[in-house]
Scaffold this motif. Structure first.
Motif, PDB file in Angstrom:
ATOM      1  N   ALA A  10       0.832  -1.206   0.000  1.00  0.00           N
ATOM      2  CA  ALA A  10       0.000   0.000   0.000  1.00  0.00           C
ATOM      3  C   ALA A  10       0.869   1.259   0.000  1.00  0.00           C
ATOM      4  CB  ALA A  10      -0.938  -0.014   1.206  1.00  0.00           C
ATOM      5  N   LEU A  11       1.984   1.199   0.721  1.00  0.00           N
ATOM      6  CA  LEU A  11       2.890   2.367   0.738  1.00  0.00           C
ATOM      7  C   LEU A  11       3.539   2.563  -0.632  1.00  0.00           C
ATOM      8  CD1 LEU A  11       4.602   2.066   4.237  1.00  0.00           C
ATOM      9  CD2 LEU A  11       3.138   3.932   3.421  1.00  0.00           C
ATOM     10  N   ALA A  12       3.912   1.471  -1.274  1.00  0.00           N
ATOM     11  CA  ALA A  12       4.526   1.576  -2.606  1.00  0.00           C
ATOM     12  C   ALA A  12       3.534   2.179  -3.597  1.00  0.00           C
ATOM     13  CB  ALA A  12       4.982   0.193  -3.076  1.00  0.00           C
ATOM     14  N   ARG A  13       2.290   1.741  -3.506  1.00  0.00           N
ATOM     15  CA  ARG A  13       1.240   2.282  -4.371  1.00  0.00           C
ATOM     16  C   ARG A  13       1.071   3.789  -4.116  1.00  0.00           C
ATOM     17  NH1 ARG A  13      -2.205   2.828  -8.719  1.00  0.00           N
ATOM     18  NH2 ARG A  13      -4.287   3.443  -8.058  1.00  0.00           N
ATOM     19  N   ALA A  14       1.072   4.175  -2.844  1.00  0.00           N
ATOM     20  CA  ALA A  14       0.913   5.596  -2.504  1.00  0.00           C
ATOM     21  C   ALA A  14       2.079   6.412  -3.059  1.00  0.00           C
ATOM     22  CB  ALA A  14       0.807   5.763  -0.986  1.00  0.00           C
ATOM     23  N   GLN A  15       3.274   5.847  -2.992  1.00  0.00           N
ATOM     24  CA  GLN A  15       4.435   6.569  -3.546  1.00  0.00           C
ATOM     25  C   GLN A  15       4.282   6.770  -5.050  1.00  0.00           C
ATOM     26  OE1 GLN A  15       7.437   3.950  -2.027  1.00  0.00           O
ATOM     27  NE2 GLN A  15       7.518   4.981  -0.033  1.00  0.00           N
ATOM     28  N   GLU A  16       3.799   5.743  -5.733  1.00  0.00           N
ATOM     29  CA  GLU A  16       3.542   5.876  -7.181  1.00  0.00           C
ATOM     30  C   GLU A  16       2.526   6.986  -7.455  1.00  0.00           C
ATOM     31  OE1 GLU A  16       3.704   1.109  -8.216  1.00  0.00           O
ATOM     32  OE2 GLU A  16       1.934   2.280  -8.823  1.00  0.00           O
ATOM     33  N   LEU A  17       1.479   7.002  -6.644  1.00  0.00           N
ATOM     34  CA  LEU A  17       0.422   8.005  -6.834  1.00  0.00           C
ATOM     35  C   LEU A  17       0.985   9.407  -6.624  1.00  0.00           C
ATOM     36  CD1 LEU A  17      -2.409   6.092  -4.946  1.00  0.00           C
ATOM     37  CD2 LEU A  17      -2.502   6.758  -7.349  1.00  0.00           C
ATOM     38  N   ASP A  18       1.778   9.563  -5.565  1.00  0.00           N
ATOM     39  CA  ASP A  18       2.368  10.881  -5.294  1.00  0.00           C
ATOM     40  C   ASP A  18       3.307  11.290  -6.433  1.00  0.00           C
ATOM     41  OD1 ASP A  18       1.031  11.288  -2.896  1.00  0.00           O
ATOM     42  OD2 ASP A  18       2.605  10.348  -1.680  1.00  0.00           O
ATOM     43  N   ALA A  19       4.075  10.327  -6.922  1.00  0.00           N
ATOM     44  CA  ALA A  19       5.026  10.638  -8.001  1.00  0.00           C
ATOM     45  C   ALA A  19       4.280  11.049  -9.264  1.00  0.00           C
ATOM     46  CB  ALA A  19       5.913   9.416  -8.268  1.00  0.00           C
ATOM     47  N   HIS A  20       3.193  10.342  -9.548  1.00  0.00           N
ATOM     48  CA  HIS A  20       2.400  10.665 -10.739  1.00  0.00           C
ATOM     49  C   HIS A  20       1.844  12.084 -10.660  1.00  0.00           C
ATOM     50  CE1 HIS A  20      -0.526  10.010 -14.045  1.00  0.00           C
ATOM     51  NE2 HIS A  20      -1.279  10.827 -13.307  1.00  0.00           N
ATOM     52  N   LEU A  21       1.323  12.398  -9.487  1.00  0.00           N
ATOM     53  CA  LEU A  21       0.704  13.720  -9.320  1.00  0.00           C
ATOM     54  C   LEU A  21       1.765  14.819  -9.388  1.00  0.00           C
ATOM     55  CD1 LEU A  21      -1.800  15.395  -8.824  1.00  0.00           C
ATOM     56  CD2 LEU A  21      -1.764  14.725  -6.428  1.00  0.00           C
ATOM     57  N   ALA A  22       2.925  14.538  -8.780  1.00  0.00           N
ATOM     58  CA  ALA A  22       4.019  15.520  -8.816  1.00  0.00           C
ATOM     59  C   ALA A  22       4.496  15.737 -10.249  1.00  0.00           C
ATOM     60  CB  ALA A  22       5.179  15.033  -7.935  1.00  0.00           C
ATOM     61  N   LYS A  23       4.547  14.647 -11.009  1.00  0.00           N
ATOM     62  CA  LYS A  23       5.096  14.716 -12.374  1.00  0.00           C
ATOM     63  C   LYS A  23       4.113  15.353 -13.356  1.00  0.00           C
ATOM     64  CE  LYS A  23       6.941  11.619 -15.943  1.00  0.00           C
ATOM     65  NZ  LYS A  23       6.981  10.210 -16.340  1.00  0.00           N
ATOM     66  N   THR A  24       2.824  14.923 -13.275  1.00  0.00           N
ATOM     67  CA  THR A  24       1.854  15.348 -14.288  1.00  0.00           C
ATOM     68  C   THR A  24       0.980  16.498 -13.818  1.00  0.00           C
ATOM     69  OG1 THR A  24       0.111  13.883 -13.471  1.00  0.00           O
ATOM     70  CG2 THR A  24       1.680  12.937 -15.059  1.00  0.00           C
ATOM     71  N   GLY A  25       0.961  16.732 -12.519  1.00  0.00           N
ATOM     72  CA  GLY A  25       0.060  17.761 -11.994  1.00  0.00           C
ATOM     73  C   GLY A  25      -1.387  17.313 -11.934  1.00  0.00           C
ATOM     74  N   LYS A  26      -1.620  16.054 -12.324  1.00  0.00           N
ATOM     75  CA  LYS A  26      -3.011  15.591 -12.350  1.00  0.00           C
ATOM     76  C   LYS A  26      -3.182  14.321 -11.528  1.00  0.00           C
ATOM     77  CE  LYS A  26      -4.068  17.328 -16.964  1.00  0.00           C
ATOM     78  NZ  LYS A  26      -4.214  16.962 -18.378  1.00  0.00           N
ATOM     79  N   PRO A  27      -4.283  14.232 -10.820  1.00  0.00           N
ATOM     80  CA  PRO A  27      -4.564  12.966 -10.135  1.00  0.00           C
ATOM     81  C   PRO A  27      -4.815  11.865 -11.167  1.00  0.00           C
ATOM     82  CG  PRO A  27      -6.442  14.450  -9.967  1.00  0.00           C
ATOM     83  CD  PRO A  27      -5.341  15.232 -10.620  1.00  0.00           C
TER      84      PRO A  27
END
Lengths: 580, 580
Positions: free
Chosen positions: B110-127
């Motif tokens: 679950a933590l790894a998934r959350a890190q991916e989500l945070d990275a995606h949002l940081a990179k693309t600016g979009k959820p």
């Protein structure tokens, strides 16, 4: 103690019912001896034109294929509801005398309804609803208040309804005029049409051939132009098989889009692969008018099994298929890896492919799927308790359960033995509920597998979408002789009942022995396939319609109608301008 | 010949599985001995706040009830996915230590998934999607690749999935973070939660009381604020009963609106009254976010049993209910003519009626219907093969089929005998498929009868419409002691499974012995009713939530959510300004 009541004599009940049916026919609509075709005349499709019973205007009315044209003439008072129902009634009665397609006949009631409709339109200037004045024929399951519903069982002679089925109520509210009911096989679980009461319905183009079943009365009647629109039911192909064998359009909707409540049925309580009601017509405009009218009448307010899903106009505009009736991708199911279709059916597929390609669509081959697993599984689900169900009904009168359409010999049957193919009849022993659940579980797994199979075709299309629709045989052959439409026939239809896909049958051509010659033997899938290959003889099927079905997704009736319109138009244009 | 393989020792399998579960918990999340509530502390709802394991910020995050607020903070990066899932994970683990609600624990994933989500949002600016970063708990049926799914069966220990269920795939695509799985009773067919592997889940407000079942792990976990949104399943009340007994919101959708494919289930192949998946949450915004997201993701492209029916925004705007969230007509089901609810439940109905009337709506009494026929029929359908189904699974390990929640004694159970009420367990002998079909036929007839019953209420409303929604008890009492939630409890829920109505549970109040005093005996409907009356003791139920359900039509999830919002708002306004 008093003696037990003796069982009713089922033969006497049937004789009486047939006499009562005959008494309902106005004498002047009976064919004069000079117009009765001789027994050896096989094609009776022109009898209504030639018999002299119908006036020129009645012929004109009944020969309008396009239901939207008929509806426009009724709504504009160009033709009255009385003259339209009179014309179709006379033609239906003439048809009945040569193909034996009717069960309940109620002329006065239909005329009285037409008079009411005419009076309403004259008084208000407005039609009652979108089907104002349209005569509609109904399979002998669809209850109408005050009429018997025998559904092919001698046991149910005398079963008068105290209610209209929900569908009939909605049809009345839409202005339609239900005017005849049509013949079915005993149990409904046959792809031909024969029962102890009314006997056999035959194919208008060749009376030695079957009209199909179980909605075989509808197929023959509509093909004879004795009704512009009819309603049948389909649990394994019972709308599509007669539509195909009689050369008309017919839709098998998904579960729950057309209300079934209040009808009589076979195997009631079998909830896993339910029978569905759907329309048969000589025009796609008839199919669309029925589906749009019924769905728009909110059937879920009357039938708890009807899906709360409005008519989807965007679906009809092919929103999920590129939003444009051009550039669709169709896949041809050349064969189901179980039985290879006869040469006329394959020609139908080839012509459709060429027509679609010429119209600018893409056509690919449908990838192989183990369809026999699906049809075997569904047969087992039916047989879990089918015999118990039939017996519960036949025991009341003592009538025998019909075990073969071939054994029921009459002057029109062909007695060729075909021992390699078992009859399409139920097993003797029912299953346990637990066994049934395991079969139903297997069915769901196959549905999951097939959906993934379809989704994976997005790799073949180049559109980003999966294949938009499948073009498939309906039956592996054109209309066969009586008793010869055995269970291999339903393999191309029943699988789509299990999958709950929306399907629409369309006509392509007719068997022409000069083109549809025998092919060299192929490598056979199994003994059925070999028997089916050997069964082909061009002369036997001469003149029989060649039809196919378009198969779309579950609850996709609107898009399936629109895509069948695309195919139909492409075929008409193709035939109008054959390739040089 | 070699000796047969000895059967696995199911007790050893369970012991090993529990040890592996414990090993998944980070040591620092274990409650220090000083924070562990003593056995005699019944209300443990405040333990997470007081135990010291969670930081102030983690408490702040987890105490946001409104899922739309949580989603907005995640989408705007005010809170990261990592900190949100960490906060909920810690709270879930704390909750588990006092109410025993979890099965599968997988913190690193679950933590790894959350890190991916945070990275995606940081990179693309979009959820990633509408549920970006939201931790979601899942009942232990909803398969996730790489995890075991035991579903309360020792036999299924070691059953690691090679696929995500369709729902999990859609949740991942929507940006959600499935982070724990939750406890269930063996077989799923109990309204309490106990099994041989993980033992008993208890009610956070009073550990001597049940959390309900079968989604009892979800009920207790979400009530403890250990998850903002969970997914349960409901075949006879299994979402609604724990939602009600734990004081949260929970929706039972109609068949086919939430995809079930790829999950494990009980009684697979029972196609007549299927189990459905649905959301549980502390906010209606959580219920809506889940339903809207899943339906909008076109589940019918992944699950053949999912209905092709888009999110109906007009339905949510109450188009079929006057198009205005004012002037609705609600009907109160005071009792089901079988068991009269206890005083706290009746108070809940009375308060809801007053709140709705004050908000300008009309409230009528729901006319009596023979609901016991529906619940008896459904029990018989289940029992047609339930024991065969359970035995097929338990035979693999030799574990006993649990036959009573009362006999399974532990320190928290109440051993009061209640011999007049049989346990909620299957019959020993299965039925034939034919018998099952007759029961299913009877069920359809009852559905037809109930739809007509509802439509006839248009005579009561003054709006021209039938009653817009029913307000009904969920269970005839608040959370009872362990082993005491017997089959009378499901009468208020299972009938709506048979009818396939969309239902949403909402909290009203809590049992207050100073208000909810014993009533004088009424005229009892039957022995169950008498036993249930005698069972009421205000002190026994003290502090237990009082909840009700809003019941709408089939496939009316959107309108049911909107109408539950109306009721919830009316109740909140009513409580904020009590009548003088």
């Amino acid at each position: 103690m008093s003696a037990p009541t003796p069982p009713p004599n089922w033969q006497a009940l049937c004789t009486d019912k047939r006499a009562r049916q005959l008494a309902q026919i106005p004498k002047e609509w009976l064919l004069p001896a000079s117009s009765l075709p001789p027994a050896e005349q096989l094609d009776v499709s022109n009898v209504p034109r030639e018999c002299g019973v119908l006036t020129a205007r009645e012929l004109e009315i009944t020969e309008i294929d396009d239901v939207s044209v008929l509806l426009a003439k009724l709504a504009s008072v160009e033709w009255s509801a009385v003259e339209v129902v009179t014309a179709f009634y006379k033609r239906a009665i003439v048809a009945h005398q040569v193909v034996n397609c009717l069960t309940e006949i109620f002329v006065e009631r239909a005329l009285a309804r037409a008079q009411e409709l005419d009076a309403h339109l004259a008084k208000t200037g407005k039609p009652i609803g979108p089907l104002h004045g349209l005569p509609i024929s109904l399979k002998d399951q669809i209850r109408m208040k005050g009429l018997e519903t025998t559904m092919g069982y001698a046991s149910w002679i005398g079963d008068y309804s105290d209610h209209d089925s929900v569908l009939v109520t909605l049809l009345y509210e839409a202005g339609a005029n239900p005017f005849v009911r049509s013949n079915v096989p005993q149990t409904l679980m046959w792809p031909e049409t024969y029962n102890h009461i009314f006997g056999r319905t035959v194919n208008p183009y060749n009376r030695k051939l079957t009209s199909g079943g179980s909605s075989g009365g509808e197929g023959a009647l509509i093909s004879m132009k004795g009704s512009p629109l009819g309603v049948g039911s389909d649990i394994g192909g019972s709308i599509r098989i007669p539509s195909a064998l009689c050369g008309i359009y017919g839709m098998r909707p998904s579960y729950g889009r057309v209300p079934y409540a209040g009808c009589t049925n076979s195997m009631e309580g079998q909830d896993s692969v339910p029978s569905v009601l759907g329309p048969l017509s000589r025009s796609l405009s008839g199919i669309k008018a029925f589906m749009q009218t019924i769905i728009s009448s909110k059937p879920w307010e009357r039938d708890p099994l009807a899906i709360r899903k409005a008519w989807d106009e965007e679906g009809y505009q092919l929103r999920d298929h590129g939003g444009d009736p051009k550039g669709l991708v169709f896949a041809i199911l050349w064969d189901n890896s179980h039985v290879v279709p006869h040469p006329p059916i394959t020609r139908g597929l080839e012509e459709t492919k060429k027509a679609l390609e010429r119209a600018g669509h893409k056509v690919v081959d449908w990838p192989a799927f183990p369809y026999a697993k699906l049809s075997t599984n569904l047969g087992q689900i039916w047989n879990a308790a089918a015999t118990d169900d039939y017996r519960a009904t036949t025991n009341a009168s003592g009538e025998p359960i019909i075990t073969s359409m071939e054994h029921e010999t009459d002057s029109l049957s062909e007695n060729a033995a075909d021992a390699t193919v078992p009859d399409f009849r139920p097993a003797e022993d029912g299953l346990s509920a637990y066994h049934l659940w395991q079969l139903q579980k297997e069915k769901t797994a196959l549905r999951v597998q097939h959906l993934a199979h379809w989704q994976a075709t997005s790799a073949l299309t180049g559109t980003g979408r999966p294949v938009d629709a499948i073009i498939s045989p309906v039956v592996a052959y054109a209309a066969p002789p009586h008793g010869r439409n055995k269970n291999r026939s339903a393999n191309y239809t029943m699988v789509f009942n299990s999958l709950d896909y929306a399907c629409c049958v369309f006509p392509v051509s007719k068997v022409d022995p000069s083109i549809d010659v025998r092919r060299p033997a192929h490598s056979f899938y199994n003994e059925f396939d070999k028997t089916n290959y050997e069964f082909y003889d061009p002369e036997r099927f001469k003149g029989a319609p060649i039809s196919l079905q378009l198969v779309g997704g579950t609850h996709e009736e609107e898009a399936v109608i629109a895509m069948t319109e695309v195919v139909d138009k492409a075929l008409k244009e193709y035939k109008a301008t054959p390739l040089s």
